[in-house]
Design a protein around this motif. Structure first.
Motif, PDB file in Angstrom:
ATOM      1  N   UNK A 116       0.748  -1.058   0.068  1.00  0.00           N
ATOM      2  CA  UNK A 116      -0.028  -0.021   0.036  1.00  0.00           C
ATOM      3  C   UNK A 116       1.074   1.107   0.108  1.00  0.00           C
ATOM      4  N   UNK A 117       1.836   1.218   1.065  1.00  0.00           N
ATOM      5  CA  UNK A 117       2.723   2.257   0.883  1.00  0.00           C
ATOM      6  C   UNK A 117       3.402   2.607  -0.405  1.00  0.00           C
ATOM      7  N   UNK A 118       4.007   1.546  -1.022  1.00  0.00           N
ATOM      8  CA  UNK A 118       4.993   1.888  -2.357  1.00  0.00           C
ATOM      9  C   UNK A 118       3.921   2.119  -3.438  1.00  0.00           C
ATOM     10  N   UNK A 119       2.716   1.430  -3.677  1.00  0.00           N
ATOM     11  CA  UNK A 119       1.984   1.341  -4.926  1.00  0.00           C
ATOM     12  C   UNK A 119       1.105   2.562  -4.712  1.00  0.00           C
ATOM     13  N   UNK A 174       1.014  11.799   8.121  1.00  0.00           N
ATOM     14  CA  UNK A 174       0.641  10.926   7.113  1.00  0.00           C
ATOM     15  C   UNK A 174      -0.933  11.262   6.695  1.00  0.00           C
ATOM     16  N   UNK A 175      -1.310  11.108   5.489  1.00  0.00           N
ATOM     17  CA  UNK A 175      -2.592  11.708   5.303  1.00  0.00           C
ATOM     18  C   UNK A 175      -3.702  10.549   5.921  1.00  0.00           C
ATOM     19  N   UNK A 219       0.804   6.423   2.982  1.00  0.00           N
ATOM     20  CA  UNK A 219       1.494   6.126   4.538  1.00  0.00           C
ATOM     21  C   UNK A 219       0.262   5.912   5.456  1.00  0.00           C
ATOM     22  N   UNK A 220      -0.655   6.680   5.524  1.00  0.00           N
ATOM     23  CA  UNK A 220      -1.564   6.257   6.662  1.00  0.00           C
ATOM     24  C   UNK A 220      -2.129   5.162   6.924  1.00  0.00           C
ATOM     25  N   UNK A 221      -2.797   4.678   5.617  1.00  0.00           N
ATOM     26  CA  UNK A 221      -3.423   3.453   5.677  1.00  0.00           C
ATOM     27  C   UNK A 221      -2.466   2.250   6.055  1.00  0.00           C
ATOM     28  N   UNK A 222      -1.157   2.682   5.391  1.00  0.00           N
ATOM     29  CA  UNK A 222      -0.384   1.538   5.492  1.00  0.00           C
ATOM     30  C   UNK A 222      -0.123   1.297   7.115  1.00  0.00           C
ATOM     31  N   UNK A 223       0.238   2.276   7.676  1.00  0.00           N
ATOM     32  CA  UNK A 223       0.460   2.323   9.228  1.00  0.00           C
ATOM     33  C   UNK A 223      -0.703   1.736   9.916  1.00  0.00           C
ATOM     34  N   UNK A 224      -1.860   1.988   9.521  1.00  0.00           N
ATOM     35  CA  UNK A 224      -3.237   1.908  10.238  1.00  0.00           C
ATOM     36  C   UNK A 224      -3.297   0.305  10.114  1.00  0.00           C
ATOM     37  N   UNK A 225      -3.199  -0.154   8.784  1.00  0.00           N
ATOM     38  CA  UNK A 225      -3.632  -1.533   8.685  1.00  0.00           C
ATOM     39  C   UNK A 225      -2.718  -2.376   9.586  1.00  0.00           C
ATOM     40  N   UNK A 226      -1.324  -2.113   9.425  1.00  0.00           N
ATOM     41  CA  UNK A 226      -0.431  -2.885  10.072  1.00  0.00           C
ATOM     42  C   UNK A 226      -0.426  -2.848  11.622  1.00  0.00           C
ATOM     43  N   UNK A 227      -0.515  -1.632  12.183  1.00  0.00           N
ATOM     44  CA  UNK A 227      -0.743  -1.284  13.557  1.00  0.00           C
ATOM     45  C   UNK A 227      -1.917  -2.229  14.229  1.00  0.00           C
ATOM     46  N   UNK A 228      -3.125  -2.022  13.518  1.00  0.00           N
ATOM     47  CA  UNK A 228      -4.255  -2.713  13.879  1.00  0.00           C
ATOM     48  C   UNK A 228      -3.987  -4.276  14.180  1.00  0.00           C
ATOM     49  N   UNK A 262      -3.243  10.632  12.958  1.00  0.00           N
ATOM     50  CA  UNK A 262      -3.652  11.863  12.698  1.00  0.00           C
ATOM     51  C   UNK A 262      -3.217  13.109  13.457  1.00  0.00           C
ATOM     52  N   UNK A 263      -3.764  13.043  14.839  1.00  0.00           N
ATOM     53  CA  UNK A 263      -3.465  13.963  15.631  1.00  0.00           C
ATOM     54  C   UNK A 263      -2.019  14.192  16.069  1.00  0.00           C
ATOM     55  N   UNK A 264      -1.213  12.904  16.304  1.00  0.00           N
ATOM     56  CA  UNK A 264       0.176  12.614  16.310  1.00  0.00           C
ATOM     57  C   UNK A 264       0.852  13.503  15.159  1.00  0.00           C
ATOM     58  N   UNK A 265       0.335  13.333  13.967  1.00  0.00           N
ATOM     59  CA  UNK A 265       0.929  14.107  12.557  1.00  0.00           C
ATOM     60  C   UNK A 265       0.809  15.387  12.568  1.00  0.00           C
ATOM     61  N   UNK A 266      -0.502  15.939  12.781  1.00  0.00           N
ATOM     62  CA  UNK A 266      -0.656  17.407  12.991  1.00  0.00           C
ATOM     63  C   UNK A 266      -0.004  18.237  14.011  1.00  0.00           C
ATOM     64  N   UNK A 267       0.028  17.459  15.187  1.00  0.00           N
ATOM     65  CA  UNK A 267       0.916  18.125  16.242  1.00  0.00           C
ATOM     66  C   UNK A 267       2.551  17.929  16.100  1.00  0.00           C
TER      67      UNK A 267
END
Lengths: 465, 155
Positions: A237-240, A415-416, A244-253, A404-409
């Motif tokens: 997901x990250x490469x293609x 990551x989007x 970034x966001x979805x990639x981190x989200x899926x793996x973390x979950x 997202x909050x970590x990213x904004x702050x």
């Protein structure tokens, strides 16, 4: 104590868990009132009068929520009383902020409260339909592999030649009859259902086999399969798709659910190692990941600020929040319009400017309570599949807010991702309302008193549900 | 519109927002501990059971807590309805465990006590250390073992 008569003391002595419908209705009304007050405050702040749209928006939201409440009271009477009011408040505040940005920008700039209200309506409809159709969430367990396949298909669908569309540098949209959808939002739900079903079946082998080394239990090499596959998937997901966001989200979950299922810390450690390895690798090979890192480390750099896709957005967000300070500038009195895309990714910064730290903390508390209700549902659930599914969905929500909050702050690289229920965007709103419907359905099952036996004795029993 | 009014609106809104959070916490609190009137009254007037069990009891068990196994932490509030435990999907407590039968055991109230009954399971049900061969009363806090799952009754 006098000699009691022979009776069934259980009947009076043990109170049934309450349905708490009144509490739910009161909290729901409270949430809608806060949202209407916020509309009024925006109007007062911008042009000293109560906006004409307040009743339309407020009553519109109130009407939808009343409908959702009635369906919930009919089809999931034992559901948790807080989930719906909390979501209403978050969704409503998001609507107010988008309205405020739309008015502030004079209708230009892409923020549209009407569209968002429309999507909220669609979200509530999907919520009610999910509750009505899905009477027993355990039916989802039978769809384990179907859900997995659907999730994968949805994830790759933006890469298809005709369907997929690239907007703002990320290829995560599909165009369907004039609409654009982000299928990744729905894919997350499908994947969580798949993970839950899969881990229920496989958790014993993942939890028990293996050797002990120092303080942690290491799993066998061949049991690493699932985690490696998910790792590869999120890297893909990250490469293609440059997402970034979805990639981190899926793996973390997935890591969190693996931990819930096996209660073994080694999986979390392996997951973190794999992720850090993958991130460093991606950072070396792909320029867009590298860019995010440079921006993260050095947002104040003027050269980065001026670059397209540079740190301007992040820095304006930080400026806005610092402008807000502890108590905020007041609704309608700040300049959140200066932040690029303040209505979608950076709505949190816009809220921070106008409501200040106090408002942001209240908002994070509401998210926290929502996640707490989800995890509580998971603890109370009576079968392993619901435990994992409720835990996974709650974690998905919490993790998304954190990213997202970590990213904004600027706590972590930006990551989007959308802020759940707040950012403008139909697909995310839709997917999150389905998520809430699933949580409500499971909390209903978990809080319901045990089924009533129609016959009294005998090995074969008939139960009424 | 004066500055002061706007300041007051601003502060009032933040206060109301926090009041919502506090109200939500209040709902959770009532949910956890029961509202004062509903919870306190039955605790005081809980009648002693007719037949005194082996151990002196202070009151009726009010919930069944899973203290061990994959479902650890699950709590079921007891009412007058029986509770079934097993692998079958319609059991009250569904355990996925190779050592449990589909209809493994049953807990039901009788004369103010809770009785555990093995439903002909393959690997048996254990009350504390002893195998349950016939319906046996369950004292408070004594572990019932079903496969890898351990449950107990609590007040």
């Amino acid at each position: 104590m006098s000699a009691p008569t022979v009776s069934t003391p259980g009947a009076e002595a043990v109170p049934l868990p309450a349905k708490r419908r009144v509490a739910q209705l009161v909290m729901l009304a409270f949430a809608v009132l806060i949202v209407m007050a916020a509309y009024a405050a925006v109007g007062m702040g911008i042009d000293q009068k109560i906006p004409s749209g307040m009743l339309t928006y407020g009553l519109g939201l109130g009407g939808f929520m009343l409908a959702a409440y009635l369906v919930l009271a009919r089809f999931a009477p034992w559901a948790d009383p807080l989930i719906l009011p909390l979501v209403t408040l978050i969704n409503g505040l998001g609507l107010v902020m988008i309205y405020r940005l739309e008015v502030g920008a004079g209708g230009r700039g892409g923020a549209s409260a009407t569209t968002q209200l429309l999507w909220t309506a669609v979200g509530v409809v999907v919520f009610t339909v999910t509750l009505i159709v899905l009477r027993d969430h355990r039916a989802l367990q039978r769809l384990t592999y179907t859900a997995g396949a659907a999730g994968l298909l949805l994830l790759v669908s933006p890469l298809l030649p005709v369907l997929g569309q690239e907007i703002n540098g990320a290829r995560i949209w599909i165009g369907l009859a004039g609409f654009t959808l982000q299928p990744a939002e729905l894919a997350k739900l499908a994947l969580v259902i798949f993970f839950a079903g899969y881990l229920v079946a496989k958790r014993d082998v993942l939890a028990l086999a293996g050797r002990r080394l120092l303080f942690i239990d290491l799993p066998r090499a061949r049991d690493l399969g699932p985690i490696l596959i998910t790792w590869g998937l999120s890297l893909g997901v990250l490469i293609l798709q440059k997402d970034l966001g979805s990639s981190l989200l899926i793996f973390g979950t997935f890591i969190a659910m693996l931990y819930i299922a096996t209660q073994r810390t080694s999986w979390v450690l392996i997951g973190i190692l794999l992720f850090v390895g993958g991130a460093i690798l991606a950072g070396m090979v792909f320029s867009h990941v590298q860019d995010r890192f440079t921006v993260y480390l050095n947002p104040e750099d003027p050269a980065l600020y001026d670059r397209v896709g540079g740190s301007a957005q992040l820095l304006e967000g930080l400026f806005g929040m610092s402008q807000g300070g502890i108590l905020g500038t007041g609704l309608g009195q700040g300049h959140p319009g200066l932040i690029p895309l303040a209505f979608s990714d950076f709505i949190f910064a816009a809220i921070g400017e106008e409501l200040g730290l106090t408002g942001l903390m209240a908002l994070l508390m509401v998210y926290g309570l929502l996640v707490e209700r989800g995890l509580r549902t998971s603890i109370a659930a009576r079968d392993p599949f619901s435990k994992l599914l409720a835990g996974g969905l709650s974690f998905l929500l919490a993790w998304q807010v954190f990213i997202i909050v970590g990213g904004v702050t600027n706590l972590i690289p930006l990551t989007g991702l959308v802020t759940p229920f707040m950012s403008q965007g139909g697909s995310a709103l839709l997917a999150n309302w389905i998520l809430i419907a699933l949580l409500v359905r499971m909390s209903d099952a978990a809080r319901k008193p045990p089924p009533q036996a129609i016959q009294d004795e005998g090995l074969t029993q008939v139960f009424q549900r | 519109m004066s500055e002061l009014t706007l300041l007051l609106i601003r502060l009032a809104f933040l206060a109301v927002l926090w009041f919502f959070v506090i109200a939500a916490v209040g709902v959770i609190r009532t949910d956890l501990f029961g509202s004062r009137t509903a919870a306190a009254a039955p605790a005081r007037k809980a009648p002693k059971p007719v037949k005194p069990p082996a151990k002196p009891k202070k009151g009726e068990p009010r919930q069944m807590v899973v203290t061990g196994g994959p479902l650890q932490g699950t709590t079921i509030t007891l009412s007058e309805t029986p509770i079934t435990i097993g692998r079958a999907n319609d059991a009250t407590l569904v355990v996925t465990d190779d050592y449990a039968s589909s209809r493994h055991a049953r807990l039901f109230p009788q004369d103010g006590q809770w009785i555990v009954e093995d439903l002909g399971s393959t690997n048996g049900t254990y009350l504390d250390r002893s195998k349950v061969t016939r319906p046996t009363p369950v004292p408070l806090g004594v572990p019932i073992r079903i496969g890898k799952t351990v449950i107990e009754l609590r007040k």
